[in-house]
Design a protein around this motif. Structure first.
Motif, mmCIF file in Angstrom:
data_model
loop_
_atom_site.group_PDB
_atom_site.id
_atom_site.type_symbol
_atom_site.label_atom_id
_atom_site.label_comp_id
_atom_site.label_asym_id
_atom_site.label_seq_id
_atom_site.Cartn_x
_atom_site.Cartn_y
_atom_site.Cartn_z
ATOM 1 N N ARG A 1 81.477 -9.736 84.106
ATOM 2 C CA ARG A 1 80.567 -8.646 83.744
ATOM 3 C C ARG A 1 79.396 -9.191 82.910
ATOM 4 O O ARG A 1 78.253 -8.818 83.121
ATOM 5 C CB ARG A 1 81.320 -7.557 82.989
ATOM 6 C CG ARG A 1 82.176 -6.714 83.886
ATOM 7 C CD ARG A 1 82.775 -5.520 83.151
ATOM 8 N NE ARG A 1 83.616 -4.768 84.047
ATOM 9 C CZ ARG A 1 84.939 -4.855 84.101
ATOM 10 N NH1 ARG A 1 85.586 -5.657 83.296
ATOM 11 N NH2 ARG A 1 85.631 -4.135 84.959
ATOM 12 N N GLU A 2 79.708 -10.050 81.962
ATOM 13 C CA GLU A 2 78.661 -10.672 81.141
ATOM 14 C C GLU A 2 77.754 -11.559 81.990
ATOM 15 O O GLU A 2 76.538 -11.602 81.779
ATOM 16 C CB GLU A 2 79.272 -11.476 79.987
ATOM 17 C CG GLU A 2 79.813 -10.614 78.876
ATOM 18 C CD GLU A 2 78.764 -9.685 78.269
ATOM 19 O OE1 GLU A 2 77.621 -10.127 77.994
ATOM 20 O OE2 GLU A 2 79.081 -8.491 78.091
ATOM 21 N N TYR A 3 78.335 -12.272 82.942
ATOM 22 C CA TYR A 3 77.577 -13.142 83.844
ATOM 23 C C TYR A 3 76.599 -12.304 84.671
ATOM 24 O O TYR A 3 75.425 -12.662 84.822
ATOM 25 C CB TYR A 3 78.557 -13.897 84.745
ATOM 26 C CG TYR A 3 77.939 -14.937 85.634
ATOM 27 C CD1 TYR A 3 77.269 -16.035 85.107
ATOM 28 C CD2 TYR A 3 78.045 -14.833 87.013
ATOM 29 C CE1 TYR A 3 76.707 -17.000 85.933
ATOM 30 C CE2 TYR A 3 77.489 -15.792 87.845
ATOM 31 C CZ TYR A 3 76.826 -16.871 87.304
ATOM 32 O OH TYR A 3 76.274 -17.821 88.128
ATOM 33 N N LEU B 1 75.414 -9.307 83.862
ATOM 34 C CA LEU B 1 74.397 -8.793 82.945
ATOM 35 C C LEU B 1 73.389 -9.874 82.559
ATOM 36 O O LEU B 1 72.193 -9.595 82.416
ATOM 37 C CB LEU B 1 75.044 -8.191 81.700
ATOM 38 C CG LEU B 1 75.738 -6.855 81.920
ATOM 39 C CD1 LEU B 1 76.460 -6.411 80.657
ATOM 40 C CD2 LEU B 1 74.756 -5.793 82.391
ATOM 41 N N ASP B 2 73.843 -11.110 82.405
ATOM 42 C CA ASP B 2 72.930 -12.207 82.094
ATOM 43 C C ASP B 2 71.931 -12.420 83.235
ATOM 44 O O ASP B 2 70.737 -12.585 82.999
ATOM 45 C CB ASP B 2 73.709 -13.495 81.814
ATOM 46 C CG ASP B 2 72.784 -14.637 81.458
ATOM 47 O OD1 ASP B 2 71.949 -14.473 80.535
ATOM 48 O OD2 ASP B 2 72.877 -15.701 82.107
ATOM 49 N N HIS B 3 72.414 -12.407 84.476
ATOM 50 C CA HIS B 3 71.508 -12.560 85.630
ATOM 51 C C HIS B 3 70.552 -11.379 85.742
ATOM 52 O O HIS B 3 69.413 -11.538 86.168
ATOM 53 C CB HIS B 3 72.305 -12.729 86.927
ATOM 54 C CG HIS B 3 72.645 -14.141 87.235
ATOM 55 N ND1 HIS B 3 71.791 -14.989 87.915
ATOM 56 C CD2 HIS B 3 73.730 -14.873 86.937
ATOM 57 C CE1 HIS B 3 72.348 -16.168 88.033
ATOM 58 N NE2 HIS B 3 73.539 -16.134 87.445
ATOM 59 N N TYR B 4 71.013 -10.195 85.352
ATOM 60 C CA TYR B 4 70.159 -9.006 85.401
ATOM 61 C C TYR B 4 69.075 -9.082 84.326
ATOM 62 O O TYR B 4 67.899 -8.828 84.597
ATOM 63 C CB TYR B 4 71.019 -7.756 85.218
ATOM 64 C CG TYR B 4 70.236 -6.473 85.137
ATOM 65 C CD1 TYR B 4 69.506 -6.007 86.230
ATOM 66 C CD2 TYR B 4 70.231 -5.713 83.978
ATOM 67 C CE1 TYR B 4 68.791 -4.820 86.157
ATOM 68 C CE2 TYR B 4 69.522 -4.525 83.906
ATOM 69 C CZ TYR B 4 68.795 -4.082 84.997
ATOM 70 O OH TYR B 4 68.091 -2.911 84.919
ATOM 71 N N ARG B 5 69.466 -9.454 83.125
ATOM 72 C CA ARG B 5 68.518 -9.500 82.001
ATOM 73 C C ARG B 5 67.625 -10.730 82.031
ATOM 74 O O ARG B 5 66.499 -10.697 81.523
ATOM 75 C CB ARG B 5 69.289 -9.472 80.684
ATOM 76 C CG ARG B 5 70.000 -8.169 80.437
ATOM 77 C CD ARG B 5 70.809 -8.217 79.158
ATOM 78 N NE ARG B 5 71.532 -6.978 78.961
ATOM 79 C CZ ARG B 5 72.758 -6.904 78.471
ATOM 80 N NH1 ARG B 5 73.402 -8.005 78.114
ATOM 81 N NH2 ARG B 5 73.352 -5.737 78.334
ATOM 82 N N SER C 1 69.453 -12.740 91.992
ATOM 83 C CA SER C 1 69.301 -13.914 91.126
ATOM 84 C C SER C 1 70.342 -14.976 91.476
ATOM 85 O O SER C 1 70.021 -16.161 91.619
ATOM 86 C CB SER C 1 69.430 -13.489 89.663
ATOM 87 O OG SER C 1 69.360 -14.600 88.803
ATOM 88 N N MET C 2 71.586 -14.559 91.646
ATOM 89 C CA MET C 2 72.657 -15.493 91.995
ATOM 90 C C MET C 2 72.417 -16.123 93.360
ATOM 91 O O MET C 2 72.591 -17.330 93.534
ATOM 92 C CB MET C 2 74.004 -14.773 91.989
ATOM 93 C CG MET C 2 74.459 -14.348 90.625
ATOM 94 S SD MET C 2 75.980 -13.363 90.776
ATOM 95 C CE MET C 2 76.071 -12.690 89.126
ATOM 96 N N LEU C 3 71.997 -15.302 94.319
ATOM 97 C CA LEU C 3 71.725 -15.814 95.660
ATOM 98 C C LEU C 3 70.584 -16.828 95.623
ATOM 99 O O LEU C 3 70.640 -17.861 96.296
ATOM 100 C CB LEU C 3 71.399 -14.665 96.618
ATOM 101 C CG LEU C 3 71.106 -15.062 98.068
ATOM 102 C CD1 LEU C 3 72.314 -15.738 98.711
ATOM 103 C CD2 LEU C 3 70.688 -13.837 98.875
ATOM 104 N N SER C 4 69.576 -16.564 94.814
ATOM 105 C CA SER C 4 68.451 -17.505 94.736
ATOM 106 C C SER C 4 68.928 -18.868 94.230
ATOM 107 O O SER C 4 68.479 -19.903 94.715
ATOM 108 C CB SER C 4 67.325 -16.951 93.855
ATOM 109 O OG SER C 4 67.652 -17.022 92.486
ATOM 110 N N GLU C 5 69.846 -18.872 93.277
ATOM 111 C CA GLU C 5 70.398 -20.138 92.791
ATOM 112 C C GLU C 5 71.243 -20.822 93.861
ATOM 113 O O GLU C 5 71.233 -22.044 93.970
ATOM 114 C CB GLU C 5 71.258 -19.915 91.547
ATOM 115 C CG GLU C 5 70.472 -19.622 90.307
ATOM 116 C CD GLU C 5 71.336 -19.643 89.058
ATOM 117 O OE1 GLU C 5 70.845 -20.176 88.056
ATOM 118 O OE2 GLU C 5 72.484 -19.139 89.088
ATOM 119 N N MET C 6 71.947 -20.024 94.654
ATOM 120 C CA MET C 6 72.808 -20.587 95.693
ATOM 121 C C MET C 6 72.008 -21.283 96.790
ATOM 122 O O MET C 6 72.474 -22.276 97.353
ATOM 123 C CB MET C 6 73.663 -19.479 96.326
ATOM 124 C CG MET C 6 74.741 -18.953 95.409
ATOM 125 S SD MET C 6 75.527 -17.396 95.955
ATOM 126 C CE MET C 6 75.963 -17.691 97.640
#
Length: 135
Positions: free
Chosen positions: A7-9, A11-15, A70-75
């Motif tokens: 959940r924190e992960y 929120l970190d990608h969102y913020r 955001s996660m997909l962009s890193e992937m």
């Protein structure tokens, strides 16, 4: 890992979204929205040779849609296009790390849909490869 960690992960990608913005002259551009909740997303890629050299996304929406983008962009940054094409819904769910309700799957998969449509429009992927809609 605990649910709190994921959940924190998220929120970190969102913020603090990774690779947020636009590219000057992308080789791939696509955008789409989720009319049910108002999420909007656009994605730009620069492809050099057979690799994704740069990726940027922009949009607005809920934490799940923006964090998954955001996660997909890193992937995909630096990855072979062949591997990027193979990414599917299970990869997104795995990166999110928490169960996603059926009502939120469209939010979670919006970035993947935008990516695959962009690759298809650029002639790098078959249009029907992974463009199925969630019920």
């Amino acid at each position: 890992m605990s649910m709190d960690y994921y959940r924190e992960y998220i929120l970190d990608h969102y913020r603090n979204p990774r690779n947020y913005g636009k590219l000057e002259a992308p080789d791939v551009h696509s955008e789409d929205s989720n009319p049910l909740c108002g999420d909007q997303l656009g994605m730009d890629l620069i492809v050099e040779g057979d690799h994704v050299k740069e990726v940027r996304f922009q949009g607005r929406g809920c934490a799940i849609s923006q964090a998954s983008a955001s996660m997909l962009s890193e992937m995909i940054q630096g990855q072979p296009v062949e591997d990027v094409i193979k990414l599917g819904k299970d990869d997104i769910l795995e990166s999110l790390g928490i169960p996603i309700s059926p009502a939120r799957t469209k939010c979670a998969f919006l970035s993947l849909r935008v990516l695959h449509r962009g690759l298809a429009m650029a002639g790098l992927e078959r249009p029907d490869q992974d463009d199925e809609e969630e019920e």
